[in-house]
Enzyme design. Structure first.
Site, PDB file in Angstrom:
ATOM      1  N   GLU A  41      -9.517   3.786   2.050  1.00 42.65           N
ATOM      2  CA  GLU A  41      -9.126   3.814   0.733  1.00 42.65           C
ATOM      3  C   GLU A  41      -7.953   2.682   0.362  1.00 42.65           C
ATOM      4  O   GLU A  41      -7.663   2.396  -0.762  1.00 42.65           O
ATOM      5  CB  GLU A  41      -8.594   5.319   0.371  1.00 42.65           C
ATOM      6  CG  GLU A  41      -7.067   5.310   1.061  1.00 42.65           C
ATOM      7  CD  GLU A  41      -6.624   5.148   2.530  1.00 42.65           C
ATOM      8  OE1 GLU A  41      -7.655   5.259   3.324  1.00 42.65           O
ATOM      9  OE2 GLU A  41      -5.532   5.037   2.915  1.00 42.65           O
ATOM     10  N   ASP A  43     -12.380   7.174   3.829  1.00 44.26           N
ATOM     11  CA  ASP A  43     -11.041   6.618   4.538  1.00 44.26           C
ATOM     12  C   ASP A  43     -10.591   5.401   4.620  1.00 44.26           C
ATOM     13  O   ASP A  43      -9.480   4.953   4.827  1.00 44.26           O
ATOM     14  CB  ASP A  43     -11.331   7.357   5.978  1.00 44.26           C
ATOM     15  CG  ASP A  43     -10.038   7.411   6.626  1.00 44.26           C
ATOM     16  OD1 ASP A  43      -8.918   7.481   6.120  1.00 44.26           O
ATOM     17  OD2 ASP A  43     -10.182   7.535   8.070  1.00 44.26           O
ATOM     18  N   LYS A  57       0.907  -1.169   0.166  1.00 46.01           N
ATOM     19  CA  LYS A  57      -0.091  -0.026  -0.135  1.00 46.01           C
ATOM     20  C   LYS A  57       0.737   1.309   0.065  1.00 46.01           C
ATOM     21  O   LYS A  57       1.776   1.578   0.807  1.00 46.01           O
ATOM     22  CB  LYS A  57      -1.159   0.064   1.361  1.00 46.01           C
ATOM     23  CG  LYS A  57      -1.666   1.279   1.533  1.00 46.01           C
ATOM     24  CD  LYS A  57      -2.636   1.137   2.617  1.00 46.01           C
ATOM     25  CE  LYS A  57      -3.251   2.599   2.973  1.00 46.01           C
ATOM     26  NZ  LYS A  57      -4.375   2.447   4.111  1.00 46.01           N
ATOM     27  N   ASP A  59       1.578   6.319   5.681  1.00 41.98           N
ATOM     28  CA  ASP A  59       0.722   5.408   5.236  1.00 41.98           C
ATOM     29  C   ASP A  59       1.121   4.498   3.800  1.00 41.98           C
ATOM     30  O   ASP A  59       0.491   4.047   3.268  1.00 41.98           O
ATOM     31  CB  ASP A  59      -0.708   6.008   4.652  1.00 41.98           C
ATOM     32  CG  ASP A  59      -2.073   5.460   4.975  1.00 41.98           C
ATOM     33  OD1 ASP A  59      -1.764   3.933   5.750  1.00 41.98           O
ATOM     34  OD2 ASP A  59      -3.079   5.578   4.337  1.00 41.98           O
ATOM     35  N   ARG A  91      -7.905  -0.629   1.080  1.00 35.66           N
ATOM     36  CA  ARG A  91      -8.366  -1.466   0.406  1.00 35.66           C
ATOM     37  C   ARG A  91      -8.843  -1.296  -1.181  1.00 35.66           C
ATOM     38  O   ARG A  91      -8.704  -2.387  -1.962  1.00 35.66           O
ATOM     39  CB  ARG A  91      -9.472  -2.196   1.311  1.00 35.66           C
ATOM     40  CG  ARG A  91     -10.644  -1.184   1.440  1.00 35.66           C
ATOM     41  CD  ARG A  91     -11.561  -1.515   2.603  1.00 35.66           C
ATOM     42  NE  ARG A  91     -11.130  -1.269   3.760  1.00 35.66           N
ATOM     43  CZ  ARG A  91     -11.681  -1.525   4.872  1.00 35.66           C
ATOM     44  NH1 ARG A  91     -12.859  -2.082   4.842  1.00 35.66           N
ATOM     45  NH2 ARG A  91     -11.094  -0.666   6.239  1.00 35.66           N
ATOM     46  N   LYS A 145     -10.120  12.874   8.032  1.00 40.26           N
ATOM     47  CA  LYS A 145      -9.672  12.441   9.448  1.00 40.26           C
ATOM     48  C   LYS A 145      -9.808  13.554  10.518  1.00 40.26           C
ATOM     49  O   LYS A 145      -9.455  14.806  10.030  1.00 40.26           O
ATOM     50  CB  LYS A 145      -8.318  11.833   9.435  1.00 40.26           C
ATOM     51  CG  LYS A 145      -8.200  10.394   8.910  1.00 40.26           C
ATOM     52  CD  LYS A 145      -6.919   9.964   8.919  1.00 40.26           C
ATOM     53  CE  LYS A 145      -6.893   8.583   8.316  1.00 40.26           C
ATOM     54  NZ  LYS A 145      -7.290   7.322   9.009  1.00 40.26           N
ATOM     55  N   ASP A 195      -2.584  10.169   3.590  1.00 41.74           N
ATOM     56  CA  ASP A 195      -4.005   9.792   3.925  1.00 41.74           C
ATOM     57  C   ASP A 195      -4.928  10.847   4.867  1.00 41.74           C
ATOM     58  O   ASP A 195      -4.781  10.507   5.958  1.00 41.74           O
ATOM     59  CB  ASP A 195      -4.230   8.333   4.647  1.00 41.74           C
ATOM     60  CG  ASP A 195      -5.633   7.894   4.643  1.00 41.74           C
ATOM     61  OD1 ASP A 195      -6.490   8.788   3.978  1.00 41.74           O
ATOM     62  OD2 ASP A 195      -5.835   7.024   5.494  1.00 41.74           O
TER      63      ASP A 195
HETATM   64  N1  BES Z   1      -4.479   4.347   6.912  1.00 42.33           N
HETATM   65  C1  BES Z   1      -5.632   3.982   7.750  1.00 42.33           C
HETATM   66  C2  BES Z   1      -5.115   3.221   8.782  1.00 42.33           C
HETATM   67  C3  BES Z   1      -4.656   3.485   9.839  1.00 42.33           C
HETATM   68  C4  BES Z   1      -5.068   4.193  11.159  1.00 42.33           C
HETATM   69  C5  BES Z   1      -3.156   3.217  10.160  1.00 42.33           C
HETATM   70  C6  BES Z   1      -4.612   4.721  12.278  1.00 42.33           C
HETATM   71  C7  BES Z   1      -2.472   3.573  11.477  1.00 42.33           C
HETATM   72  C8  BES Z   1      -3.317   4.340  12.352  1.00 42.33           C
HETATM   73  C9  BES Z   1      -6.706   3.598   6.867  1.00 42.33           C
HETATM   74  O1  BES Z   1      -6.639   4.140   5.699  1.00 42.33           O
HETATM   75  C10 BES Z   1      -7.917   4.011   7.562  1.00 42.33           C
HETATM   76  O2  BES Z   1      -8.141   5.083   7.528  1.00 42.33           O
HETATM   77  N2  BES Z   1      -8.569   3.032   7.852  1.00 42.33           N
HETATM   78  C11 BES Z   1     -10.000   3.377   8.550  1.00 42.33           C
HETATM   79  C12 BES Z   1     -11.030   2.138   8.016  1.00 42.33           C
HETATM   80  C13 BES Z   1     -12.164   2.667   8.434  1.00 42.33           C
HETATM   81  C14 BES Z   1     -12.774   3.745   7.682  1.00 42.33           C
HETATM   82  C15 BES Z   1     -13.209   1.327   8.304  1.00 42.33           C
HETATM   83  C16 BES Z   1      -9.497   3.229  10.418  1.00 42.33           C
HETATM   84  O3  BES Z   1      -8.893   2.174  10.454  1.00 42.33           O
HETATM   85  O4  BES Z   1     -10.330   3.889  10.808  1.00 42.33           O
HETATM   86 ZN    ZN Z   2      -4.830   4.689   4.641  1.00 41.06          ZN
HETATM   87 MN    MN Z   3      -7.800   5.743   5.396  1.00 44.37          MN
END
Ligand code: BES
Ligand code: ZN
Ligand code: MN
Length: 516
Positions: free
Chosen positions: A336, A334, A252, A275, A338, A264, A257
């Site tokens: 994104e 968010d 990834k 990210d 996947r 966020k 992000d």
């Molecule tokens: N890059 C983030 C995951 C992340 C969050 C990594 C915090 C490290 C610390 C990912 O793109 C994301 O935002 N995931 C969301 C998914 C949710 C919207 C289902 C998450 O984990 O909050």
């Molecule tokens: Zn992300």
């Molecule tokens: Mn995200």
């Protein structure tokens, strides 16, 4: 930093010329007749020091010792954990002014692969400093480290591997640490292209136009809100005949992000520059492969782009068509990671991979589940899961297997598309894995959620370069296994022996190219 492996008895260690000698002393240490044993004896006798893990006694111009500085370092039980604790605590001694050449003597410890990996990793860590946007950051003087062991021959392969792994890990760390304006998708692509200066590595970067032609609607959707053009990076390492199925790694590469329209919160958002640590780990793996030249084929695929809010950005509720043909309702912009990964997992099919492994800072939920100690690991085949677990143990870059029961996919149902891109809050790391699984068919596939392990928060904020050690070890183990499976006659000589002969397989692994 230059590493060297040296055969050293305790007497030899006392005679080793260097600026600093670090002597690891476990509880099991038995003093013999040599200057270092005497120092240990005297210090213990006076109660000035103990062999407990991490206990330090710095000495200067000690009797009978060639090194100017000596650090007696308690190694406790001599376990991997104790050695890691001791050596990471010794970082400031290794970084001290005047220390250009250090000898770290492991001779009093019981040899093991994990001890070697941990030792080399800790020392490399001490030598690393981020300077790109902080040029005044103090670089340690240390330029050379000799690792002392009793049996040099028995340890030499392991040592070479550990050193190559740390070279890859440092590259991954460096790219992880770079701010998003110094690590754009284009800059990541440039870093990948630079790897082709090494033997047996090729790189092709696909543009947004190529990606559109491939039908990667999900990847395109994430990138459409950014002024930075997306880059789809395709690396290959050809260490074996091109009839041998490659291992495909997918990293990834979200260089920043923001969450997109599902923005966020402000606090801690800077951390979303990390990210792209999955992508950075793929670059790091290729750096290590370049150095080790193992007999294996590896493809590295990196979807790189930003996730930004913008007039052109995707909106919650938008439905996109992935390369696989499956439609996706983007309920949360968010989620994104996947979306960029799913199209590249579909693309990976054309390589008929021996194994397909994606690496992603995918979910905050994984951080909650496993913290920063173990990466989340999902696998649809038992053998692949076991190989990854064991590679993690060997290099002490641990992971933990998570479940993939179909019941976890319930929440991905959508009334407007084949699936939504998010399920509920519960089991968030697992539902993300279930989403990805819909794009891999029956191929042997694993997914590493490295959201908790790729970087540290707090005072030591920064990228860790994980899971480069796990991945490189996994590939080395795979190549060793492939070598034993094949009859000797048909096996191609290892790439290393062809070096300089002009005979290296330079042809890329066959894959249908994008029509221009
Ligand atoms: N890059 C983030 C995951 C992340 C969050 C990594 C915090 C490290 C610390 C990912 O793109 C994301 O935002 N995931 C969301 C998914 C949710 C919207 C289902 C998450 O984990 O909050
Ligand atoms: Zn992300
Ligand atoms: Mn995200």
């Amino acid at each position: 930093m230059n590493f060297e492996l040296k055969a050293l008895s305790l007497t030899g260690a006392a005679a080793a010329k260097c600026d600093l000698l670090v002597l690891l002393v476990p509880e099991s240490f038995e003093a013999v007749q040599d200057p270092l044993s005497s120092l240990v004896d005297v210090a213990l006798g006076h109660g000035d020091w103990s062999k407990a893990a991490g206990k330090q006694l710095p000495l200067y111009k000690a009797d009978g010792v060639a090194a100017r500085r000596v650090l007696l370092l308690g190694a406790g039980s001599g376990s991997v954990r104790d050695v890691r604790m001791a050596l990471s605590g010794a970082a400031s001694a290794l970084k001290a002014d005047g220390v250009k050449h250090a000898v770290v003597c492991l001779s009093a410890l019981v040899d093991s692969a994990s001890i070697m990996h941990v030792a080399v990793q800790c020392i490399a860590d001490a030598g690393y400093a981020y300077t790109l946007t902080k040029p005044q950051a103090k670089l340690a003087a240390i330029a050379k480290v000799s690792i002392g062991v009793i049996d040099k021959r028995a340890n030499s392969t392991l040592f070479e591997q550990a050193v190559a792994i740390t070279a890859g890990q440092s590259l991954a760390k460096e790219w992880g640490n770079r701010p998003a304006n110094h690590a754009t998708p284009t800059m990541l692509a440039q870093a990948a292209k630079e790897l082709v200066k090494h033997d047996n590595i090729q790189c092709k970067v696909h543009s947004a136009k190529d990606v559109a032609k491939l039908g990667m609607g999900a990847f395109l959707a994430v990138a459409q809100g950014s002024r930075e053009p997306l880059q789809f990076i395709e690396l290959s390492y050809t260490g074996a005949t091109n009839t041998q199925a490659p291992v495909v790694l997918v990293g990834k590469g979200i260089t920043f992000d923001t969450g997109g329209i599902s923005l966020k919160p402000a606090a801690g958002m800077d951390e979303m520059k990390f990210d792209m640590c999955g992508a950075a780990s793929v670059l790091g793996v290729f750096r290590a492969l370049a150095q080790l030249q193992p007999a294996i084929n590896v493809v590295g695929l990196i979807p790189a782009c930003e996730n930004m809010p913008d007039g052109a950005a995707i909106k919650p509720g938008d439905v996109v068509t992935s390369m696989s043909g499956q439609t996706i309702e983007i309920l949360n912009t968010d989620a994104e990671g996947r979306l960029v990964l799913c199209d590249v997992l579909t693309y990976a099919e054309r390589f008929k991979p021996a194994a397909l492994v994606d690496i992603a800072t995918l979910t905050g939920a994984c951080v909650i589940a496993l913290g920063g100690v173990r990466s989340g690991m999902y696998a649809n085949t038992e053998a692949l899961a076991q190989s990854l677990l064991s590679a993690g143990e060997k290099t002490q870059d641990l992971c933990w297997r998570m479940p993939l029961d179909d019941d976890y996919a319930e929440g991905l149902k959508s009334n407007f598309a084949d699936m939504g891109n998010v399920a509920g809050r519960a089991g968030g790391s697992i539902t993300a894995a279930k989403f990805l699984q819909r794009f891999v068919g029956n191929q042997a596939w694993a997914h590493l959620d490295i959201a908790g392990t790729a970087w540290r928060e707090g005072a030591a904020k920064g990228a860790t370069g994980r899971p480069v050690p796990l991945l490189v070890q996994f590939l080395l183990d795979e190549s060793a296994q492939a070598a034993t499976k094949k009859p000797k006659k048909t096996a191609k000589p290892a790439a290393k022996s062809l070096k300089g002969s002009g005979l290296q397989a330079k042809a890329p692994i066959k894959a249908p190219q994008v029509e221009e």
